[in-house]
Design a protein around this motif. Structure first.
Motif, PDB file in Angstrom:
ATOM      1  N   VAL A 162      48.681  28.100  38.331  1.00 12.44           N
ATOM      2  CA  VAL A 162      47.595  29.061  38.198  1.00 12.44           C
ATOM      3  C   VAL A 162      47.717  30.158  39.248  1.00 12.44           C
ATOM      4  N   THR A 163      47.995  29.766  40.500  1.00 12.54           N
ATOM      5  CA  THR A 163      48.098  30.809  41.521  1.00 12.54           C
ATOM      6  C   THR A 163      49.275  31.726  41.259  1.00 12.54           C
ATOM      7  N   MET A 164      50.282  31.227  40.565  1.00 14.63           N
ATOM      8  CA  MET A 164      51.409  32.097  40.241  1.00 14.63           C
ATOM      9  C   MET A 164      51.021  33.163  39.237  1.00 14.63           C
ATOM     10  N   VAL A 165      50.028  32.867  38.408  1.00  8.35           N
ATOM     11  CA  VAL A 165      49.697  33.818  37.349  1.00  8.35           C
ATOM     12  C   VAL A 165      48.414  34.597  37.626  1.00  8.35           C
ATOM     13  N   VAL A 166      47.800  34.419  38.773  1.00 12.63           N
ATOM     14  CA  VAL A 166      46.630  35.234  39.098  1.00 12.63           C
ATOM     15  C   VAL A 166      47.088  36.670  39.343  1.00 12.63           C
ATOM     16  N   PRO A 167      46.440  37.640  38.695  1.00 14.31           N
ATOM     17  CA  PRO A 167      46.848  39.033  38.901  1.00 14.31           C
ATOM     18  C   PRO A 167      46.726  39.421  40.369  1.00 14.31           C
ATOM     19  N   ALA A 168      47.735  40.074  40.850  1.00  9.84           N
ATOM     20  CA  ALA A 168      47.774  40.412  42.269  1.00  9.84           C
ATOM     21  C   ALA A 168      46.595  41.276  42.688  1.00  9.84           C
ATOM     22  N   ALA A 169      46.142  42.165  41.810  1.00 10.47           N
ATOM     23  CA  ALA A 169      45.063  43.081  42.191  1.00 10.47           C
ATOM     24  C   ALA A 169      43.786  42.330  42.540  1.00 10.47           C
TER      25      ALA A 169
ATOM     26  N   SER B 299      48.716  49.650  30.493  1.00  8.79           N
ATOM     27  CA  SER B 299      48.569  48.214  30.328  1.00  8.79           C
ATOM     28  C   SER B 299      47.251  47.759  30.957  1.00  8.79           C
ATOM     29  N   VAL B 300      46.841  46.550  30.624  1.00 12.27           N
ATOM     30  CA  VAL B 300      45.573  46.030  31.126  1.00 12.27           C
ATOM     31  C   VAL B 300      45.621  45.883  32.644  1.00 12.27           C
ATOM     32  N   ASN B 301      46.755  45.429  33.160  1.00 13.76           N
ATOM     33  CA  ASN B 301      46.863  45.236  34.602  1.00 13.76           C
ATOM     34  C   ASN B 301      46.804  46.561  35.343  1.00 13.76           C
TER      35      ASN B 301
ATOM     36  N   LEU C  78      38.048  42.016  35.344  1.00 17.98           N
ATOM     37  CA  LEU C  78      39.127  42.128  34.357  1.00 17.98           C
ATOM     38  C   LEU C  78      40.269  41.167  34.682  1.00 17.98           C
ATOM     39  N   SER C  79      40.497  40.943  35.981  1.00 20.00           N
ATOM     40  CA  SER C  79      41.526  39.973  36.369  1.00 20.00           C
ATOM     41  C   SER C  79      41.170  38.581  35.874  1.00 20.00           C
ATOM     42  N   VAL C  80      39.882  38.248  35.965  1.00 16.78           N
ATOM     43  CA  VAL C  80      39.445  36.937  35.494  1.00 16.78           C
ATOM     44  C   VAL C  80      39.739  36.800  34.006  1.00 16.78           C
ATOM     45  N   VAL C  81      39.466  37.862  33.252  1.00 19.52           N
ATOM     46  CA  VAL C  81      39.738  37.819  31.817  1.00 19.52           C
ATOM     47  C   VAL C  81      41.233  37.621  31.568  1.00 19.52           C
ATOM     48  N   LEU C  82      42.051  38.418  32.263  1.00 22.98           N
ATOM     49  CA  LEU C  82      43.509  38.298  32.139  1.00 22.98           C
ATOM     50  C   LEU C  82      43.965  36.895  32.496  1.00 22.98           C
ATOM     51  N   LEU C  83      43.418  36.394  33.600  1.00 19.16           N
ATOM     52  CA  LEU C  83      43.812  35.069  34.073  1.00 19.16           C
ATOM     53  C   LEU C  83      43.463  34.015  33.036  1.00 19.16           C
ATOM     54  N   ALA C  84      42.261  34.118  32.451  1.00 16.41           N
ATOM     55  CA  ALA C  84      41.846  33.134  31.460  1.00 16.41           C
ATOM     56  C   ALA C  84      42.812  33.116  30.283  1.00 16.41           C
TER      57      ALA C  84
END
Lengths: 428, 289, 295
Positions: free
Chosen positions: B115-122, C247-249, C268-274
């Motif tokens: 999961v931590t690998m795929v958390v968006p960096a921003a 892109s979304v990111n 938005l990161s939470v949504v992407l992460l999910a």
């Protein structure tokens, strides 16, 4: 450097505590006349800051070179504000739109200088007003990128063309060029150059900010449609380019001598045209043409850096003193790369431009004329990047085939962008 | 015989095609500093300029902030080496532990690592900044070194290698022989998993060397910048790629190309040396005795 | 016997302990705070306040989100299958017969991925500008009427090519390492049984790479959903030809940098992460990713 266990443990504890933190709005700090100041600027102006620091060792000035591209500085300052870290006292913004983000929550960075800075009167008309909201002046202008008409005098003479003084004449010129001399260009309207240079100078309102939450967007006015009437046909017949002026494909046009004229900011000549068209005695500068129905030949603006002083500074007097030096000191202005906003400074700066033999004729009168005529409808907003994006996605891509619907597309997105950024959109 | 020759020729043609696809950008990058700015646009793209342009381009690069590019290279080297040491020291045992032991929470750790690998960096910018600011480490090298020492990808590399290529039976055999767990790890696992350890070190180094976001927000002072953030600063300030260069410094595309080559050369050099070790030798044999 | 079992039970955690500390400090705690941040609203004027839904409403209602989502979906559909095919194809090809040329190819494949940031922007700026590109002959048929290669139609392909050129190398190196660890006896035994090269790949090599394939799939899915570098770099090189929130990111990044609105960035990161985690779970379940021998 020792690694102590305490920072690690503290980190863990802090992380747990952070969960309960709420950001607070800052209030002005106590002034300390002996405190040093920190200046963040780009590579060019950091030299000014460093010179000032060396010349005034008691002022304790620290100059730091930073990346001030769009968004970079604002996010850095926002992070530092959030964390309660040291903020810079003075910041130079090469892309002045960032100030809109700095003014708003949660950053609340800029100081209102209208009371402190009595030297504000010496700047070109409209430049201070541009970063003022509700009577508060949040920046001090450093230089301006007023748009003017650059033209290749040699080509004009050999083709037998008159230099346009109105945009109707500009349109006629474009139509003649497409027939008589296909392949020649009247410049680029990509991004800011088209949006602010053409629509902005016409007074079309897309970022006319009245406050941090109110903006006037009126994209159906005559000021906008008259631009469509010029831009549409010229895009269709290929005389106006959709490429960025620094794209290799466009600079090739300039190198091959196929750039006839262009509506461009004042710095474009020496920095955009000259490197690709080195031969002397060809290029001249004329005042901005007038839009049909307008009484003044307003100019647009692309670029133009501003200095912003922090409201959290512990030595505002020193910060103001430095900014005054940077913007009005004659030597500094003469050494600057672009047109100074300070009127007296500009006069001194223009001496070298007048003496430059690259120009076919003295460009100073046209540059001075445009300097005080930047359209008052141009403001700084938080959605400026979205505006440019939308403009490129609509008018630039589809303007050649159907300018009206492309512009209507742009209008929709502009309003959406403004509302998304927290503005109330006013009609006027 | 003919079939083998044909298939070998076919193979080599495929390989050549692949080399072309991936190699043309590199060839262009190598040739770019040999040309001047104007020649880069006017001459054919893969033409050679002159050798003399390269030292000139380097001198031009040095004109930015008094040769700060050298400082950036040094910083990158120091931060990356320190991070890699940390990453290897904690990731290799972790991958081993997750693959060869069974304890409560094993799957949870594996999953959370993913999961931590795929958390968006921003999303991590603000929290990481707050964390490190709270202990006063922002604007110090540790703000970059420590977070980059956390290398979940490396843990997975070791985990994958251990579960795929190192049979449990070898470990069991050693345990039956009475060896301590630490001994098993150092004398049996580490030698056998040398390729994956070296791979972790190599990839960790590349990740640290190429990291941009983290040093960008943690380090404001250009003297502490890495080669990535420093190059970005230089390109933005000179508008070398697109825009008006107001600095008066002669930094255009050839100089940026040279800087790019300089910035990727450590990785390529290390890769050339590490290539040998990235392939496994004997894995089995210990079990058979 | 009991002593050994208990020794094993404590040693597992001992090996992972230092890593778990870092996992907490630099992985989970920031991620948790990031999620928590999604519920903090910072209006342009007025006080900051908590809200369960406001940031999510703003973000999901952003006029840029639909096109960004469509862009990412299209990118993923083109890039992911191609990447997997290219990566496995190259790895198996190089592995099938270790020669100097093959080793050299492995090196070359790796290089474009090593070029990042401004260097990459420069590289792709010239690669995709028809007048100066070394592959201009290939590009000319694709160029639009204004001389631009990159239009909204060609954008996903351009980005997919960039993404493969940059991303293939690392995975190829990883797979070659894994392939090299396959015991030679297995391959030799299959050859003795008169298996063809293709049969060896299909029946011997690929099954042993099952976990690697799953890992590459999960990470590549995540990289695909969160594609940022390629459109960002292309935007830096080819000004004005791609939206800065393609892109979304990139949209997440725009919230954080231009608007300094960390609440929206987190939402938005939470949504992407999910989305990414759900996809990851599906892959994990389907491939029994965490099953260890004997359990």
């Amino acid at each position: 450097m020792k690694i102590s266990i305490y920072p690690i443990a503290a980190l863990a504890a802090a992380s747990l505590l952070l969960a309960g933190c709420t950001p607070t709005t800052p209030s002005g700090p106590v002034q300390d006349p002996a405190a040093g100041i920190t200046v963040w600027a780009d590579s060019v102006r950091v030299v000014t800051a460093q010179n000032y620091a060396d010349a005034n060792p008691d002022a304790n000035v620290t100059a730091v070179a930073v990346d001030d591209s769009q968004g970079a500085l604002a996010s850095r300052i926002a992070l530092a504000t959030n964390a309660g870290d040291e903020l810079p006292d003075v910041v130079f913004l090469g892309q002045p739109d960032s100030i809109a983000t700095l003014i708003a929550n949660p950053v609340n960075f800029p100081l209102d200088v209208s009371a402190d800075a009595d030297f504000l009167d010496g700047f070109a008309e409209g430049t201070v007003a541009r970063c003022s909201l509700n009577g508060a002046a949040y920046c001090v202008p450093n230089d301006i990128g007023q748009t003017v008409l650059y033209y290749n005098q040699t080509l004009f003479e050999s083709f037998g063309y008159e230099v346009p003084t109105t945009f109707d004449e500009w349109l006629a010129l474009g139509e003649a060029v497409a027939v008589d001399h296909p392949g020649f260009s009247l410049g680029s309207i990509s991004g800011r150059y088209g949006l602010d240079g053409y629509y902005g100078s016409s007074g079309c309102q897309y970022n006319d900010a009245k406050s941090a939450t109110d903006v006037v967007i009126n994209l159906t006015s005559d000021a906008c449609t008259r631009v469509n009437d010029v831009v549409g046909p010229l895009l269709a017949n290929g005389t106006l380019s959709t490429l960025d002026p620094f794209d290799p494909a466009f600079t090739q046009i300039v190198t091959e001598g196929r750039l006839l004229a262009t509506i461009s900011p004042s710095w474009m000549g020496p920095y955009g045209i000259k490197p690709s068209s080195v031969e002397e005695g060809n290029w001249a500068v004329a005042p901005m043409p007038t839009w049909a129905g307008a009484s003044t030949n307003y100019a647009g603006a692309v670029g133009g850096g501003i200095w912003v002083i922090s409201a959290q500074s512990r030595n505002i007097a020193a910060a103001v003193a430095f900014v005054q030096y940077a913007t009005t000191d004659t030597e500094v202005q003469i050494g600057g790369p672009t047109y100074p906003a300070d009127v007296a400074g500009a006069e001194a700066w223009l001496a070298s431009t007048t003496a430059d033999t690259w120009y076919a004729a003295d460009p100073a009168p046209a540059l001075i004329d445009a300097a005080g005529k930047i359209s008052p409808t141009l403001g700084f907003v938080r959605y400026q990047t979205q505006l440019i994006d939308s403009f490129n996605q609509t008018v630039i891509i589809n303007g050649a085939t159907d300018i009206s619907s492309a512009f209507a597309d742009f209008a929709t997105r502009a309003v959406q962008a403004a509302e998304q950024a927290g503005y109330t959109v006013l009609e006027q | 015989m003919i079939r083998r020759t044909l298939s070998r020729a076919g193979r080599n043609m495929l390989l050549a095609g692949i080399c072309l696809f991936f190699g043309v950008p590199l060839v262009w990058l190598f040739l770019a500093p040999t040309k001047t700015d104007g020649a880069l646009r006017a001459e054919p793209p893969l033409s050679f300029g002159s050798w003399g342009n390269i030292p000139q381009a380097w001198e031009n690069l040095l004109s930015f902030n008094d040769g700060q590019i050298v400082t950036w290279l040094g910083n990158s080297l120091w931060y990356s080496t320190a991070s890699v040491l940390i990453a290897v020291l904690i990731s290799v045992p972790a991958g081993y532990g997750l693959a060869k032991f069974h304890f409560a929470g094993r799957k949870a750790v594996l999953f959370l690592t993913l999961v931590t690998m795929v958390v968006p960096a921003a999303a991590m910018i603000l929290p990481l900044y707050l964390e490190l600011s709270a202990v006063g480490l922002t604007n110090t090298p540790w703000a970059v070194i420590l977070p980059l020492g956390f290398y979940p990808f490396g843990v997975y590399l070791v985990y994958l290698f251990a579960t795929t290529s190192i049979p449990d039976s070898i470990i069991e055999a050693a345990r039956i022989d009475g060896a301590s767990e630490l001994r098993i790890f150092t004398t049996i696992f580490l030698p056998l998993s040398r390729p994956s350890t070296i791979m972790v070190a190599f990839f960790a180094f590349v990740t640290c060397w190429n990291a941009f976001f983290l040093p960008f927000i943690m380090l404001t002072d250009p003297a502490q910048a890495t080669i990535q953030t420093g190059l970005n600063l230089m390109v933005r300030n000179t508008n070398a790629l697109s825009g008006a260069n107001l600095t008066g410094l002669i930094i255009h595309e050839p100089e940026v190309a040279l800087a790019a080559l300089v910035s990727i050369s450590p990785i390529l050099v290390i890769f050339l040396f590490a290539q040998r070790y990235l392939v496994a030798g004997q894995t089995l044999g210990a079990e058979k005795g | 016997m009991a002593r050994r079992v208990s020794r094993r039970a404590t040693f597992g955690p001992a090996f992972i302990a230092p890593y778990v500390i870092f996992l907490l400090l630099f992985g989970l705690v920031p991620a948790a705070y990031g999620v928590y941040n999604a519920f903090i609203v910072t209006p342009v004027v007025g006080d900051t306040y908590y809200s369960l839904t406001k940031n999510f409403e703003d973000v999901l209602g952003d006029y840029r989100l639909p096109s960004a989502t469509a862009n990412v979906a299209m990118y993923l559909a083109i890039w992911l299958p191609l990447l997997l095919i290219v990566v496995f194809g190259i790895a198996l090809l190089i592995d099938s017969k270790r020669s100097r040329f093959a080793g050299f190819t492995r090196f070359i494949v790796y290089v474009p991925g090593a070029v990042t940031g401004s260097a990459a922007a420069l590289l792709w700026l010239f690669m995709f500008s028809p007048t100066v590109s070394p592959i201009s002959n290939l590009l000319k048929p694709l160029a639009g009427s204004n001389g631009l290669i990159i239009s909204n139609q060609t954008l996903p392909f351009v980005l997919a090519v960039m993404g493969i050129a940059a991303g293939a190398g690392g995975w190829v190196v990883l797979l070659l390492g894994a392939l090299s660890a396959i015991p030679k006896e297995l391959i030799d035994a299959a050859r003795v049984d008169a298996a063809s090269t293709w049969q060896i790949i299909w029946h011997v090599k690929l099954p042993l790479l099952r976990r690697y394939a799953a890992f590459i799939l999960i990470v590549s899915l995540a990289n695909g959903f969160q594609v940022f570098v390629e459109p960002q770099v292309l935007g830096a090189g080819s000004i004005g030809q791609i939206s800065s929130t393609w892109s979304v990111n990139q949209l997440v990044y725009a919230y954080a940098s231009e608007e300094a609105n960390f609440g929206r960035a987190s939402a938005l990161s939470v949504v992407l992460l999910a989305v990414t985690v759900v996809a990851a779970i599906i892959v994990i379940k389907k491939t029994n990713f965490y099953r260890v021998e004997g359990h």
